[in-house]
Motif scaffolding. Structure first.
Motif, PDB file in Angstrom:
ATOM      1  N   TYR A 155      11.881   4.633   6.237  1.00  0.00           N
ATOM      2  CA  TYR A 155      11.091   3.445   6.530  1.00  0.00           C
ATOM      3  C   TYR A 155      11.644   2.760   7.765  1.00  0.00           C
ATOM      4  N   TRP A 156      10.809   1.957   8.382  1.00  0.00           N
ATOM      5  CA  TRP A 156      11.232   1.139   9.508  1.00  0.00           C
ATOM      6  C   TRP A 156      10.394  -0.134   9.487  1.00  0.00           C
ATOM      7  N   GLY A 157      10.875  -1.145  10.159  1.00  0.00           N
ATOM      8  CA  GLY A 157      10.129  -2.383  10.181  1.00  0.00           C
ATOM      9  C   GLY A 157      10.848  -3.483  10.925  1.00  0.00           C
ATOM     10  N   GLY A 158      10.317  -4.664  10.801  1.00  0.00           N
ATOM     11  CA  GLY A 158      10.892  -5.811  11.484  1.00  0.00           C
ATOM     12  C   GLY A 158      10.598  -7.090  10.741  1.00  0.00           C
ATOM     13  N   GLY A 159      11.390  -8.089  11.052  1.00  0.00           N
ATOM     14  CA  GLY A 159      11.217  -9.381  10.403  1.00  0.00           C
ATOM     15  C   GLY A 159      12.107 -10.424  11.030  1.00  0.00           C
ATOM     16  N   VAL A 160      12.616 -11.306  10.203  1.00  0.00           N
ATOM     17  CA  VAL A 160      13.462 -12.397  10.672  1.00  0.00           C
ATOM     18  C   VAL A 160      14.665 -12.538   9.737  1.00  0.00           C
ATOM     19  N   LYS A 161      15.803 -12.917  10.316  1.00  0.00           N
ATOM     20  CA  LYS A 161      17.034 -13.117   9.546  1.00  0.00           C
ATOM     21  C   LYS A 161      17.592 -14.498   9.862  1.00  0.00           C
TER      22      LYS A 161
ATOM     23  N   ASP B 273      11.428  -8.652   5.819  1.00  0.00           N
ATOM     24  CA  ASP B 273      10.945  -7.612   6.734  1.00  0.00           C
ATOM     25  C   ASP B 273       9.605  -7.068   6.266  1.00  0.00           C
ATOM     26  N   TYR B 274       8.756  -6.700   7.224  1.00  0.00           N
ATOM     27  CA  TYR B 274       7.538  -5.944   6.948  1.00  0.00           C
ATOM     28  C   TYR B 274       7.872  -4.488   7.251  1.00  0.00           C
ATOM     29  N   LEU B 275       7.638  -3.583   6.297  1.00  0.00           N
ATOM     30  CA  LEU B 275       8.063  -2.190   6.434  1.00  0.00           C
ATOM     31  C   LEU B 275       6.890  -1.220   6.496  1.00  0.00           C
ATOM     32  N   TRP B 276       7.054  -0.157   7.276  1.00  0.00           N
ATOM     33  CA  TRP B 276       6.185   1.003   7.280  1.00  0.00           C
ATOM     34  C   TRP B 276       6.950   2.115   6.560  1.00  0.00           C
ATOM     35  N   ILE B 277       6.340   2.697   5.523  1.00  0.00           N
ATOM     36  CA  ILE B 277       7.020   3.635   4.627  1.00  0.00           C
ATOM     37  C   ILE B 277       6.468   5.046   4.805  1.00  0.00           C
TER      38      ILE B 277
ATOM     39  N   SER C 171       0.868  -1.182   0.000  1.00  0.00           N
ATOM     40  CA  SER C 171       0.000   0.000   0.000  1.00  0.00           C
ATOM     41  C   SER C 171       0.901   1.227   0.000  1.00  0.00           C
ATOM     42  N   SER C 172       0.314   2.399   0.089  1.00  0.00           N
ATOM     43  CA  SER C 172       1.126   3.620   0.086  1.00  0.00           C
ATOM     44  C   SER C 172       1.998   3.733   1.332  1.00  0.00           C
ATOM     45  N   ARG C 173       1.730   2.948   2.365  1.00  0.00           N
ATOM     46  CA  ARG C 173       2.495   3.024   3.610  1.00  0.00           C
ATOM     47  C   ARG C 173       3.144   1.724   4.060  1.00  0.00           C
ATOM     48  N   ASN C 174       2.966   0.628   3.321  1.00  0.00           N
ATOM     49  CA  ASN C 174       3.508  -0.658   3.762  1.00  0.00           C
ATOM     50  C   ASN C 174       4.132  -1.427   2.608  1.00  0.00           C
ATOM     51  N   ALA C 175       5.156  -2.225   2.942  1.00  0.00           N
ATOM     52  CA  ALA C 175       5.844  -3.043   1.944  1.00  0.00           C
ATOM     53  C   ALA C 175       6.455  -4.267   2.622  1.00  0.00           C
ATOM     54  N   ILE C 176       6.814  -5.237   1.800  1.00  0.00           N
ATOM     55  CA  ILE C 176       7.562  -6.404   2.246  1.00  0.00           C
ATOM     56  C   ILE C 176       8.898  -6.371   1.516  1.00  0.00           C
ATOM     57  N   ASP C 177       9.974  -6.557   2.266  1.00  0.00           N
ATOM     58  CA  ASP C 177      11.323  -6.524   1.701  1.00  0.00           C
ATOM     59  C   ASP C 177      12.001  -7.853   2.014  1.00  0.00           C
TER      60      ASP C 177
END
Length: 170
Positions: free
Chosen positions: A102-108, A83-87, A59-65
């Motif tokens: 942007y900022w976000g969190g996920g797993v590595k 990562d799930y990002l807020w843009i 969406s205009s504010r979210n992404a997956i990286d």
């Protein structure tokens, strides 16, 4: 025998590319094509790791990286993360350039190739934050990011990464 490219040469080329791109961007307005929902971008980055990245705009504010990378030191450990990002695409302007963040969190997940270490892989939660600049002349996003990972499988270990890169939007 094949010649290898040193990490210093790769970093110099990436810095030159980023510098030239930012200089060319000064007189241009923001590219409205970049960052639209259901858009995919792919690119490369360099920092503690060198690798490939792909971002899917939800969406205009979210992404997956997602990314896959390899350390350029002697051990050549490999890593992968999602990562799930807020843009925030137009966070601030400086000298006629528009910057987002942007900022976000996920797993590595990371392999450990050091023969003196017993662990074969490490995995854990990852937090990330970054700055972006979108070029007007082409659908390219330049970014700088920092990430913190707390590995919890097989060993407790923290990891801090910094990267510079570029993504092309399709």
């Amino acid at each position: 025998m094949m010649k290898s490219i040193s990490s210093t040469k790769i970093l110099t080329a990436l810095m030159l590319f980023c510098g030239l791109s930012l200089t060319a961007n000064e007189a241009l307005a923001r590219n409205n094509y970049v960052g639209q929902p259901q858009q995919l971008s792919m690119g490369a980055f360099y920092g503690g790791h060198i690798g490939a990245t792909a971002t899917y705009i939800l969406s205009s504010r979210n992404a997956i990286d997602v990314a896959a990378a390899m350390e350029m030191g002697g051990q050549e450990n490999t890593s992968g993360w999602a990562d799930y990002l807020w843009i925030y695409p137009d966070a601030f302007a400086m000298m006629d350039w528009s910057f987002g963040w942007y900022w976000g969190g996920g797993v590595k997940i990371r392999t450990e190739n050091d023969p003196e270490v017993e662990e074969l892989y490490l995995a854990g939660p990852r937090g990330v934050a970054g700055l972006t600049n979108i070029l007007e002349s082409m659908p390219v996003e330049l970014f700088a990011e920092a990430a913190f990972t707390y590995h919890i499988t097989q060993a407790t270990k923290t990891e801090f990464d910094i990267a510079l890169g570029a993504r092309y939007y399709f």
